[in-house]
Enzyme design. Structure first.
Site, mmCIF file in Angstrom:
data_model
loop_
_atom_site.group_PDB
_atom_site.id
_atom_site.type_symbol
_atom_site.label_atom_id
_atom_site.label_comp_id
_atom_site.label_asym_id
_atom_site.label_seq_id
_atom_site.Cartn_x
_atom_site.Cartn_y
_atom_site.Cartn_z
ATOM 1 N N ASP A 1 21.387 49.176 84.636
ATOM 2 C CA ASP A 1 22.148 50.409 84.503
ATOM 3 C C ASP A 1 21.308 51.544 85.074
ATOM 4 O OD1 ASP A 1 24.146 52.256 83.517
ATOM 5 O OD2 ASP A 1 22.744 52.716 81.901
ATOM 6 N N ASP B 1 22.021 55.648 84.515
ATOM 7 C CA ASP B 1 21.853 56.798 83.626
ATOM 8 C C ASP B 1 21.389 56.387 82.238
ATOM 9 O OD1 ASP B 1 22.766 59.446 84.906
ATOM 10 O OD2 ASP B 1 24.288 58.018 85.551
#
Length: 291
Positions: free
Chosen positions: A126, A128
């Protein structure tokens, strides 16, 4: 721009601009349908940002963001189907939910096998709050020059901070014969320059999956379905601060706490030993379970 879309004023009755939005304490704009003077049970919204409508998300048929693809027919198909089906419902909010579930299952799930075939192990990362954090204000903590960058996104300036241990994580994964895939719910417009900054020479990250590779739920949440990526689940590992977005594939996820800009963060550094630990397992899901 609206004049260009409707030069003869045949279609668009009214126009509401930024000054009619509600501005939050964090500087974000929200669209409050209650101030428009329209009945909620007679109102439908089409927007690529359903989260802006707060408690009125049930009125929204979400669409993915348009980035100039001439083949993009998502909005057209959704609107056509909606107008064909909504007549049987008195409350359009209910119909928008029904239409969205139906279309999402039949038409708008991401295409299967999003990535080219590979026999390597795969590390999905991922972006953010896992590898970076984006702030609207300059960080108060001190970071090295190479660990932060200022980016212009839309009309805003973002201060992007790299989580401690990112480079070590990428190097360890490559050394352990993983391909690295960024799988983010962020749009390509936002995420691509951030990934370019993290991997300027394209040494580590093989592929990038953006918001359009996610499955969007009725309430606008992005789910990441590993089964459509073209990767074997027993050869895949995920590192993400939101393991719930993987649904039935949570067994592939090594969760990390969200990164908010702490220069003393050691979450990624603590994961490095996993690449040695997992070698005793044929199924990486078992390695994650026992990690």
């Amino acid at each position: 721009m609206i004049d260009w879309l409707d030069p003869n004023r045949e279609f668009i009755s009214h126009r509401l601009y930024r000054d009619t939005c509600t501005r939050s304490s964090g500087g974000h704009h929200h669209k409050d349908l209650t101030v428009t003077g329209r009945r909620l049970d007679r109102s439908v919204v089409i927007d690529d940002h359903p989260e802006l409508y707060g408690k009125h998300r049930q009125n929204v048929i979400p669409v993915s963001s348009l980035h100039g693809d001439p083949r993009d027919v998502e909005t057209l198909l959704k609107v056509q189907s909606f107008f064909e089906l909504e007549r049987s419902f008195k409350d359009m909010r209910y119909q928008s939910r029904k239409v969205w579930r139906y279309l999402n299952s039949l038409l708008f799930s991401p295409p299967r096998c999003l990535l080219p075939l590979s026999d390597q192990k795969t590390l999905f990362l991922d972006l953010d709050h896992t590898l970076i954090v984006s702030l609207e204000e300059p960080p108060t903590e001190k970071f090295a020059a190479g660990d932060q960058i200022m980016l212009r996104f839309m009309e805003e300036t973002l201060y992007v901070i790299k989580r401690p241990g990112v480079e070590q994580l990428l190097r360890s994964a490559i050394a352990s014969n993983y391909e690295i895939v960024i799988f983010t719910a962020g749009t390509k417009l936002y995420a691509s320059p951030v990934i370019d900054w993290l991997d300027p020479n394209r040494e580590f990250i093989s592929h990038r999956l953006y918001r359009d590779a996610c499955t969007i739920t009725i309430d606008g949440k992005c789910l990441k379905d590993l089964s459509v990526t073209g990767r074997r689940l027993d050869r895949s590992v995920v590192i993400d601060d939101s393991p719930t977005v993987y649904g039935k594939h949570r067994e592939n996820v090594i969760p990390v706490s969200p990164f908010h800009g702490d220069p003393g963060d050691v979450e990624l550094l603590n994961i490095l030993w996993f690449f040695e630990f997992e070698k005793q397992f044929k199924d990486l899901r078992l390695a994650v379970k026992n990690y």
